[in-house]
Scaffold this active site. Structure first.
Site, PDB file in Angstrom:
ATOM      1  N   THR A 558       0.852  -1.186   0.000  1.00  0.00           N
ATOM      2  CA  THR A 558       0.000   0.000   0.000  1.00  0.00           C
ATOM      3  C   THR A 558       0.893   1.243   0.000  1.00  0.00           C
ATOM      4  OG1 THR A 558      -0.081   0.391   2.399  1.00  0.00           O
ATOM      5  CG2 THR A 558      -1.569  -1.284   1.498  1.00  0.00           C
ATOM      6  N   ALA A 614      11.835  -0.150  -7.950  1.00  0.00           N
ATOM      7  CA  ALA A 614      10.910  -1.277  -8.193  1.00  0.00           C
ATOM      8  C   ALA A 614      11.642  -2.597  -8.004  1.00  0.00           C
ATOM      9  CB  ALA A 614      10.265  -1.162  -9.570  1.00  0.00           C
ATOM     10  N   LEU A 616      14.578  -3.465  -9.242  1.00  0.00           N
ATOM     11  CA  LEU A 616      16.032  -3.388  -9.398  1.00  0.00           C
ATOM     12  C   LEU A 616      16.738  -3.637  -8.057  1.00  0.00           C
ATOM     13  CD1 LEU A 616      16.377  -0.197 -11.665  1.00  0.00           C
ATOM     14  CD2 LEU A 616      16.472  -2.599 -12.369  1.00  0.00           C
ATOM     15  N   GLU A 670       1.484   7.136  -8.677  1.00  0.00           N
ATOM     16  CA  GLU A 670       0.641   6.910  -7.504  1.00  0.00           C
ATOM     17  C   GLU A 670      -0.783   7.357  -7.870  1.00  0.00           C
ATOM     18  OE1 GLU A 670       1.634   5.444  -4.881  1.00  0.00           O
ATOM     19  OE2 GLU A 670       3.813   5.568  -4.983  1.00  0.00           O
ATOM     20  N   ASP A 681       8.351  11.759  -3.723  1.00  0.00           N
ATOM     21  CA  ASP A 681       8.659  10.334  -3.830  1.00  0.00           C
ATOM     22  C   ASP A 681      10.152  10.111  -4.076  1.00  0.00           C
ATOM     23  OD1 ASP A 681       7.549   7.604  -3.946  1.00  0.00           O
ATOM     24  OD2 ASP A 681       8.282   7.640  -6.011  1.00  0.00           O
ATOM     25  N   LYS A 685      13.144   8.348  -1.728  1.00  0.00           N
ATOM     26  CA  LYS A 685      14.010   7.280  -2.228  1.00  0.00           C
ATOM     27  C   LYS A 685      15.479   7.572  -1.977  1.00  0.00           C
ATOM     28  CE  LYS A 685      10.779   5.700  -5.794  1.00  0.00           C
ATOM     29  NZ  LYS A 685      10.473   5.618  -7.239  1.00  0.00           N
ATOM     30  N   GLY A 799       6.098   0.234 -12.807  1.00  0.00           N
ATOM     31  CA  GLY A 799       5.200  -0.756 -13.399  1.00  0.00           C
ATOM     32  C   GLY A 799       4.814  -1.808 -12.380  1.00  0.00           C
TER      33      GLY A 799
END
Length: 815
Positions: A558, A614, A616, A670, A681, A685, A799
């Site tokens: 989520t 994602a 990686l 998102e 975002d 990261k 994705g």
């Protein structure tokens, strides 16, 4: 000659008794046999219950007795033709009249002594053995009834009498010498003292009677017929994969039965063990099954034997600890402790003492705890008053779990393996005991953990083929639904090639949650939200903790700020966490460290690889570099698949709003695209990467150079798209400025010298960031080792499919 014993559900009703009859008939064609039977199923318990009610003048005892009488009458009618029923119906009626007189006397006196309790308890075995013997005679079998109570001589310790073996053996041999029938059948459990008073051999005493018979006549073997196919590797009610044990030594069987294996009454092993008589446990309802052979001469060689043969457990255990400096070096303390418990007839199940002699801890049945406390404190009253010892400390709500096996003494690392798998599943051990024989390692744990502990140990020692993993997935949106589908598609491959079985034991979204300990089947998942109950993150976590399943993994797919709030409580219960949600790892640094430390302290994992890139291997690469002694000097990265997609597709031929809408439709953003376009975002990261590299950075310290006009950040998502259209000229200017320099736009995150920033940059063609297409991410590491030629991680960074596969990889890594 062989001895057979039948009890429990084997004699529950007439259909089962006919199965018993066939087994007896078949065996008698090959051997002379002695058959011992217990009372019809549940009768002894009801006889005692009625007596207890009568003693307190509760007239409900009358109904219990009437029900028991009707049960026996019904069995007579089922087992005999109508022409032979009259005498046996009278027989049953006469003995229940006698029972009613006894109960009336108890009710009048308001007292129930152990002597009277034993007299009442004998009726169950007496009636069942008489009726079954008559049935065998009716079928034309060469059968005689034997009154075991007249042969087995005991002391007068009513309800748990001690056998006089020499006298008993003489009586049994004498009876058998006088009676040469093929089948001799008698009651178990009951005996007489020297004054011919009725006594009993303790609950489970029918097994004991059969063992005494077998030992007295040096029988070829003793067969215990029950409703399971032998002793099991664990209680099948707790471990669904428990399997029968084909053979086991007497010492192993003794250990298992002592610590709760209900299929065999512990004292029943001793007589046949001393005479070296094989004992076989068989299944009345599956007589062709192999069963369990208990013997001194086992067929398996030492090399073929498993490390352990079984796991047993006992619930409702209390720990009592006596401690104090006055115990150190003082002889007789232990003797005094055990003597006062012996006087109260309190059985000590387990003992452990520290080498310092400062304390002694014992385990007893929980129901005896208050009596034991009073007895110990009274016995040590002077020492307590002088503060040489403290008043006894009691802990309740505990269980004993024992791992048993003769081969453990010749194998190293068994204890480490046992304690390791328990620790990895958050099971705290309160006490440990291991005998010098090394065939039993016993632990005391919380009773709420007993089922989990049995399953963890069973899987570790008996199910090396397949490891069961229980998944709790929170979030069923784009990534969550893809992940669930990948799990269903891949599970068969994982089972076959990696011996892992993934069970989706729980699913939740913001509206519903559904649980199934055996796993939510794929067809049920399709309609799961129609079956689930109302959900919240807190309730989902509470249910996971309550279910307390082994090898549990909580998966957060989520973007909710509420879900990370439950992480710490789950980690403290040793539930592994895999998070796609970035909020926890990018929250306050103290909270981030707390979660990492909690996972480490509770022997579980907290993985969040998909927070960055994602699928990686970005975070994993950092971890590997740091563990191997390298040091991160700088990071340059394009970390938003969304922003990269947007700026790769925005060429002025379409509006910026249209390109963003396309990114959202294809699942790259998102639900609120502003989280991506605002740089929030990306800032999270780079913060996570810096923290994983060992820098205690806070989110507020990251410089965020935004490119969206302030008005775009206000209102709803619909308002946001309208504002994007209004500010199209602004976005075209950004694009044209870069083009005029022969460069392209990339949203870049940078970390160097302990500082981080994110923002839109003009990227020249000679940069590693230039040739980055579609939704790709790139992370460029410069380290002490990779200083001249940086380490580059590059690939699809957005994705649902690739993100789900990254989460999937973390799940496998976490277990």
């Amino acid at each position: 000659m062989k001895v057979l014993k039948f009890g429990g559900t084997s004699v529950a009703h007439s259909q089962n008794i006919l199965l018993v009859e066939k087994i007896i008939k078949d065996e008698s064609l090959k051997n002379k046999i002695v058959v011992i039977v217990s009372a019809f199923h549940g009768v002894t318990d009801q006889l005692i219950r009625a007596a207890e009610q009568a003693s307190v003048k509760d007239e409900n005892y009358i109904q219990i007795v009437q029900n028991l009488e009707e049960k026996h009458i019904s069995l007579v009618k089922d087992l005999f033709p109508i022409t032979e029923q009259s005498s046996w119906l009278s027989f049953v009626k006469k003995h229940f009249n006698d029972l009613e007189d006894l109960y009336s006397g108890i009710a009048v006196l308001g007292e129930l002594t152990n002597r009277i309790k034993d007299k009442i308890a004998t009726y169950g075995e007496f009636l069942s053995s008489k009726i079954i013997a008559a049935r065998l005679q009716h079928e034309g079998l060469d059968c005689i009834w034997m009154n075991s109570a007249d042969l087995i001589r005991t002391d007068s310790n009513f309800t748990n009498a001690k056998v006089d073996f020499q006298c008993t053996e003489n009586n049994i041999i004498s009876f058998l010498n006088e009676n040469n029938n093929r089948i001799i059948i008698g009651p178990g459990f009951i005996a007489h003292d020297e004054k011919n008073n009725a006594t009993t051999l303790g609950r489970g005493g029918s097994d004991y009677t059969a063992s005494i018979m077998a030992a007295s006549i040096h029988a070829e073997e003793l067969q215990i017929w029950t409703d399971v196919s032998g002793m099991m590797t664990a209680d099948p009610r707790l471990a669904s994969n428990a399997k029968p044990i084909s053979e086991i030594s007497y010492h192993e069987a003794m250990e298992l039965s002592h610590f709760g294996a209900k299929v065999l009454y512990p004292p029943s092993i001793q007589p046949v063990m001393e005479k070296n008589i094989n004992l076989i446990i068989r299944n009345t309802f599956d007589p062709d099954a192999q069963g369990t052979l208990i013997s001194h001469q086992l067929k398996s060689s030492d090399d073929e034997k498993q490390i352990a043969v079984g796991i047993s457990n006992m619930n409702r255990i209390a720990l009592l600890t006596l401690e104090g400096s006055g115990m150190v070096g003082i002889p007789g303390i232990s003797a005094k402790l055990f003597q006062c418990l012996s006087q109260e007839k309190i059985n000590v199940i387990l003992i452990t003492q520290g080498s310092s002699e400062h304390s002694i801890t014992i385990a007893i049945e929980e129901k005896e705890a208050l009596r034991a406390e009073y007895a110990i404190n009274s016995s040590f009253a002077d020492d307590i008053n002088l503060k040489r010892v403290y008043a006894v400390k009691i802990e309740t709500g505990l269980s004993i779990v024992a791992l048993v096996g003769e081969s453990m003494k010749s194998r190293s690392g068994v204890s480490a393996k046992m304690f390791g798998c328990l620790g990895n599943n958050g099971i705290n051990i309160r006490a440990i005991a291991q005998g010098s024989s090394e065939r039993n390692i016993s632990i005391v744990i919380s009773e709420k953990d007993s089922k989990k502990a049995v399953n963890v140990l069973h899987e570790e020692f008996f199910e090396t083929e397949i490891k069961q993993i229980h998944l709790y997935i929170c979030g069923t949106g784009n990534v969550g639904s893809k992940l669930i589908q990948q799990i269903y598609n891949q599970n068969a491959y994982l089972r076959e090639n990696f011996l892992i079985n993934l069970r989706i034991a729980g699913i939740s979204n913001s509206r519903h949650m559904l649980f199934s300990d055996k796993g939510i089947a794929q067809e049920d998942y399709l309609i799961w939200d129609q079956q689930g109950e109302k959900a919240s993150a807190k309730e989902f976590a509470e249910e996971i903790i309550h279910r307390n399943l082994r090898n549990s993994v909580f998966v957060d797919v989520t973007a909710s700020p509420d879900v990370p709030e439950i992480y710490e409580s789950l980690l403290k219960r040793s539930v592994n966490i895999v998070a796609c949600n970035k909020i926890a790892a990018s929250s306050d640094f103290k909270k981030y460290k707390t979660l990492k430390n909690t996972a480490r302290n509770h022997n579980c994992n907290f993985y969040f690889e998909t927070n960055v890139g994602a699928g990686l291997p970005v975070i994993g690469t950092i971890n590997d570099l740091i563990k191997s002694g390298d040091q991160i000097q700088s990071i340059q990265a394009v970390l938003s698949g969304t922003l990269n997609f947007v700026f790769n597709h925005y060429d002025g031929s379409r509006t910026f709003s249209e390109v963003v809408a396309q990114a959202q439709q294809e699942g790259y953003t998102e639900p609120d695209p502003r989280l991506d376009l605002s740089g929030t975002d990306v800032a999270r990261k780079i913060l996570i990467l810096a923290r994983e590299a060992g820098y205690p950075l806070q989110f507020e310290e990251i410089e965020n150079i935004g490119f969206l006009p302030e008005e775009c950040m206000q209102g709803s998502v619909g308002d946001f798209y309208e504002k994007l259209t209004e500010y199209e000229d602004h976005f075209k200017n950004l694009l044209n400025n870069a083009k005029n320099e022969g460069k392209i736009l990339k949203y870049v995150a940078e970390f160097e010298n302990g500082k981080a920033k994110v923002g839109l940059q003009h990227i020249a063609p000679d940069s590693d960031l230039f040739h980055l297409y579609g939704k790709d991410n790139i992370v460029i590491f410069k380290t002490l080792r990779y200083s001249e030629q940086p380490l580059v991680v590059k690939g699809a960074g957005a994705g649902a499919d690739v993100t789900a596969s990254g989460v999937f990889a973390d799940i496998i890594r976490s277990i």
